[in-house]
Motif scaffolding. Sequence first.
Motif, PDB file in Angstrom:
ATOM      1  N   LEU A 124       1.089  -1.205   0.142  1.00 55.10           N
ATOM      2  CA  LEU A 124      -0.135   0.101  -0.074  1.00 55.10           C
ATOM      3  C   LEU A 124       0.966   1.195  -0.050  1.00 55.10           C
ATOM      4  CD1 LEU A 124      -2.818  -1.009   2.415  1.00 55.10           C
ATOM      5  CD2 LEU A 124      -2.907  -0.610  -0.117  1.00 55.10           C
ATOM      6  N   GLU A 125       2.172   1.172   0.578  1.00 49.42           N
ATOM      7  CA  GLU A 125       3.011   2.521   0.586  1.00 49.42           C
ATOM      8  C   GLU A 125       3.566   2.395  -0.828  1.00 49.42           C
ATOM      9  OE1 GLU A 125       4.394   1.508   5.365  1.00 49.42           O
ATOM     10  OE2 GLU A 125       5.656   1.106   3.388  1.00 49.42           O
ATOM     11  N   ASP A 126       3.860   1.400  -1.583  1.00 52.40           N
ATOM     12  CA  ASP A 126       4.133   1.719  -2.731  1.00 52.40           C
ATOM     13  C   ASP A 126       3.237   2.245  -3.825  1.00 52.40           C
ATOM     14  OD1 ASP A 126       6.539   0.455  -4.794  1.00 52.40           O
ATOM     15  OD2 ASP A 126       4.623  -0.375  -5.622  1.00 52.40           O
ATOM     16  N   LEU A 127       2.062   1.565  -3.714  1.00 50.68           N
ATOM     17  CA  LEU A 127       0.793   2.225  -4.490  1.00 50.68           C
ATOM     18  C   LEU A 127       0.651   3.690  -4.301  1.00 50.68           C
ATOM     19  CD1 LEU A 127      -1.578   1.918  -6.227  1.00 50.68           C
ATOM     20  CD2 LEU A 127      -2.829   1.129  -4.212  1.00 50.68           C
ATOM     21  N   ALA A 128       0.724   4.206  -2.897  1.00 50.84           N
ATOM     22  CA  ALA A 128       0.706   5.381  -2.475  1.00 50.84           C
ATOM     23  C   ALA A 128       1.833   6.250  -3.202  1.00 50.84           C
ATOM     24  CB  ALA A 128       0.825   5.757  -0.921  1.00 50.84           C
ATOM     25  N   TYR A 129       3.091   5.783  -3.150  1.00 52.26           N
ATOM     26  CA  TYR A 129       4.131   6.590  -3.813  1.00 52.26           C
ATOM     27  C   TYR A 129       3.971   6.702  -5.252  1.00 52.26           C
ATOM     28  CZ  TYR A 129       9.098   7.679  -4.585  1.00 52.26           C
ATOM     29  OH  TYR A 129      10.133   8.367  -4.995  1.00 52.26           O
ATOM     30  N   ARG A 130       3.397   5.781  -5.758  1.00 46.73           N
ATOM     31  CA  ARG A 130       3.272   5.852  -7.434  1.00 46.73           C
ATOM     32  C   ARG A 130       2.048   6.865  -7.554  1.00 46.73           C
ATOM     33  NH1 ARG A 130       5.330   2.131 -10.889  1.00 46.73           N
ATOM     34  NH2 ARG A 130       4.758   3.619 -12.431  1.00 46.73           N
ATOM     35  N   ARG A 131       1.249   6.799  -6.889  1.00 44.98           N
ATOM     36  CA  ARG A 131      -0.007   7.536  -7.330  1.00 44.98           C
ATOM     37  C   ARG A 131       0.620   9.144  -6.917  1.00 44.98           C
ATOM     38  NH1 ARG A 131      -5.686   5.020  -5.274  1.00 44.98           N
ATOM     39  NH2 ARG A 131      -5.555   3.086  -6.650  1.00 44.98           N
ATOM     40  N   MET A 132       1.441   9.299  -5.870  1.00 42.94           N
ATOM     41  CA  MET A 132       1.813  10.821  -5.582  1.00 42.94           C
ATOM     42  C   MET A 132       2.660  11.283  -6.544  1.00 42.94           C
ATOM     43  SD  MET A 132       2.198   9.855  -1.579  1.00 42.94           S
ATOM     44  CE  MET A 132       3.237  10.884  -0.832  1.00 42.94           C
ATOM     45  N   LEU A 133       3.483  10.251  -7.140  1.00 47.20           N
ATOM     46  CA  LEU A 133       4.671  10.600  -8.396  1.00 47.20           C
ATOM     47  C   LEU A 133       3.770  11.080  -9.310  1.00 47.20           C
ATOM     48  CD1 LEU A 133       7.181   8.065  -8.130  1.00 47.20           C
ATOM     49  CD2 LEU A 133       7.545  10.448  -7.445  1.00 47.20           C
ATOM     50  N   ASP A 134       2.702  10.316  -9.951  1.00 42.60           N
ATOM     51  CA  ASP A 134       1.895  10.575 -10.886  1.00 42.60           C
ATOM     52  C   ASP A 134       1.094  12.117 -10.690  1.00 42.60           C
ATOM     53  OD1 ASP A 134       2.391   8.182 -11.975  1.00 42.60           O
ATOM     54  OD2 ASP A 134       0.543   7.232 -11.562  1.00 42.60           O
ATOM     55  N   TYR A 135       0.686  12.292  -9.642  1.00 42.02           N
ATOM     56  CA  TYR A 135       0.053  13.632  -9.233  1.00 42.02           C
ATOM     57  C   TYR A 135       1.149  14.609  -9.559  1.00 42.02           C
ATOM     58  CZ  TYR A 135      -2.044  17.691  -6.838  1.00 42.02           C
ATOM     59  OH  TYR A 135      -2.479  18.798  -6.778  1.00 42.02           O
ATOM     60  N   CYS A 136       2.226  14.674  -9.042  1.00 41.46           N
ATOM     61  CA  CYS A 136       3.163  15.654  -9.303  1.00 41.46           C
ATOM     62  C   CYS A 136       3.274  15.836 -10.586  1.00 41.46           C
ATOM     63  CB  CYS A 136       4.353  15.366  -8.231  1.00 41.46           C
ATOM     64  SG  CYS A 136       4.235  15.265  -6.677  1.00 41.46           S
ATOM     65  N   TYR A 137       3.901  14.872 -11.393  1.00 42.19           N
ATOM     66  CA  TYR A 137       4.113  14.885 -12.943  1.00 42.19           C
ATOM     67  C   TYR A 137       3.094  15.584 -13.627  1.00 42.19           C
ATOM     68  CZ  TYR A 137       8.780  12.431 -12.464  1.00 42.19           C
ATOM     69  OH  TYR A 137      10.217  12.188 -11.995  1.00 42.19           O
ATOM     70  N   LEU A 138       1.782  14.929 -13.472  1.00 38.47           N
ATOM     71  CA  LEU A 138       0.773  15.224 -14.283  1.00 38.47           C
ATOM     72  C   LEU A 138       0.380  17.097 -14.055  1.00 38.47           C
ATOM     73  CD1 LEU A 138      -1.379  14.570 -16.122  1.00 38.47           C
ATOM     74  CD2 LEU A 138      -3.005  14.036 -14.386  1.00 38.47           C
ATOM     75  N   ASN A 139       0.365  17.376 -12.608  1.00 40.85           N
ATOM     76  CA  ASN A 139       0.172  18.797 -12.527  1.00 40.85           C
ATOM     77  C   ASN A 139       1.274  19.645 -12.567  1.00 40.85           C
ATOM     78  OD1 ASN A 139      -3.254  18.620 -11.812  1.00 40.85           O
ATOM     79  ND2 ASN A 139      -1.855  16.921 -10.858  1.00 40.85           N
ATOM     80  N   GLU A 140       2.465  19.054 -12.619  1.00 33.96           N
ATOM     81  CA  GLU A 140       3.743  19.874 -12.440  1.00 33.96           C
ATOM     82  C   GLU A 140       3.755  20.683 -11.311  1.00 33.96           C
ATOM     83  OE1 GLU A 140       4.499  21.856 -16.165  1.00 33.96           O
ATOM     84  OE2 GLU A 140       3.939  20.029 -17.500  1.00 33.96           O
ATOM     85  N   LYS A 141       3.476  20.221 -10.174  1.00 37.07           N
ATOM     86  CA  LYS A 141       3.419  21.237  -8.949  1.00 37.07           C
ATOM     87  C   LYS A 141       3.486  20.299  -7.647  1.00 37.07           C
ATOM     88  CE  LYS A 141      -1.602  21.437  -8.159  1.00 37.07           C
ATOM     89  NZ  LYS A 141      -2.790  22.369  -8.113  1.00 37.07           N
ATOM     90  N   PRO A 142       4.091  20.704  -6.656  1.00 40.48           N
ATOM     91  CA  PRO A 142       4.300  19.687  -5.455  1.00 40.48           C
ATOM     92  C   PRO A 142       2.881  19.390  -4.913  1.00 40.48           C
ATOM     93  CG  PRO A 142       5.478  22.079  -5.199  1.00 40.48           C
ATOM     94  CD  PRO A 142       4.530  22.158  -6.455  1.00 40.48           C
ATOM     95  N   LEU A 143       2.982  18.340  -3.948  1.00 45.40           N
ATOM     96  CA  LEU A 143       1.973  17.913  -3.006  1.00 45.40           C
ATOM     97  C   LEU A 143       1.372  19.037  -2.116  1.00 45.40           C
ATOM     98  CD1 LEU A 143       2.985  13.971  -2.635  1.00 45.40           C
ATOM     99  CD2 LEU A 143       0.975  14.919  -4.172  1.00 45.40           C
ATOM    100  N   PRO A 144       0.216  19.069  -1.624  1.00 49.29           N
ATOM    101  CA  PRO A 144      -0.489  19.926  -0.677  1.00 49.29           C
ATOM    102  C   PRO A 144       0.399  19.590   0.721  1.00 49.29           C
ATOM    103  CG  PRO A 144      -2.405  18.966  -1.974  1.00 49.29           C
ATOM    104  CD  PRO A 144      -0.706  18.452  -2.234  1.00 49.29           C
ATOM    105  N   ALA A 145       0.555  20.347   1.535  1.00 53.59           N
ATOM    106  CA  ALA A 145       1.334  20.140   3.013  1.00 53.59           C
ATOM    107  C   ALA A 145       0.244  19.396   3.750  1.00 53.59           C
ATOM    108  CB  ALA A 145       1.377  21.532   3.542  1.00 53.59           C
ATOM    109  N   ASP A 146      -0.925  19.219   3.446  1.00 57.82           N
ATOM    110  CA  ASP A 146      -1.709  18.443   4.308  1.00 57.82           C
ATOM    111  C   ASP A 146      -1.864  16.946   4.001  1.00 57.82           C
ATOM    112  OD1 ASP A 146      -3.948  18.694   6.658  1.00 57.82           O
ATOM    113  OD2 ASP A 146      -5.120  17.774   4.809  1.00 57.82           O
ATOM    114  N   ILE A 147      -1.649  16.146   4.772  1.00 59.74           N
ATOM    115  CA  ILE A 147      -1.815  14.834   4.409  1.00 59.74           C
ATOM    116  C   ILE A 147      -3.102  14.190   4.072  1.00 59.74           C
ATOM    117  CG2 ILE A 147      -1.348  12.428   5.244  1.00 59.74           C
ATOM    118  CD1 ILE A 147       1.074  13.270   6.956  1.00 59.74           C
TER     119      ILE A 147
END
Length: 272
Positions: free
Chosen positions: A21-44
């Motif tokens: 599940l951690e690996d899945l979360a990491y892949r989805r977080m990477l996809d979000y950053c690349y697709l939107n070309e911006k950092p993740l929000p500060a709130d978990i």
Amino acid sequence: MHYYTFHPKDYMSKTGFLEPLEDLAYRRMLDYCYLNEKPLPADIDEIALLVSMRSHCDSIAVVLRYFFELTEDGYINDRVEKEIEAYQEKSEKARVSARARWDKRKPKTDPKANKDEASCERNANASETHDGRNANHKPITNNQEPVTNTNGDDEKALNIPFEVFWKTYAKSVAKDKCKAKWESFSNKVREQIMEHLPAYVASTPTKKFRKDPMTYLNGKGWLDDIIVDEPGINQQSKPSYSSMNVNAKYEDPNYDPLDGLASGTGAPHGNY
């Protein structure tokens, strides 16, 4: 970015300790950053909402701890930031180059030559001489329009599909060559072939006596006459004397040497 380079060996060497599940979360977080070309929000909790893992905030927290850094703009990943920066720099250079080529090809008397900067950029991106190296290249996605064939008389324009000819001819030899030849013909020739072909196939029911389809097409077989047995003539109904005594035909009580001559269908005396 619609795509990014992924290095499986590098990724696995650094994430081997992660739970599924951690690996899945990491892949989805990477996809979000690349697709939107911006950092993740500060709130978990907000991150969990964006990657559709609201019940797995613990897994997201582990990934943030080891692979992301919290900044004023949010959580960033060093590798992602470098990839996005290189991509944007390349895209900007491509836009400038395309705009320069487009402006150079414009007629000097073009009244639109003095458009503002924004309009020029749109023209560069919409260059009618686009060769694949123009502005902000991105790979084809499902949302883009499908590529169509612009060669003119393509397969869709054939008045008679090749498969119709192939099934009618019913002799499978050199199909690919025949298909190319068929597509090179005009609509009129294809119509002439299909008018001739059924009768030709019927006249050669034994395939070994039928021309190969490529021979038929190359030799313009549809222009040849169709030769068939004359109706009403049964060769077995006439007596055969080839294996009998040379005088046997004369001993036949029904034999008449003049039979048929009056009507023009008998054989002349010279044949006996």
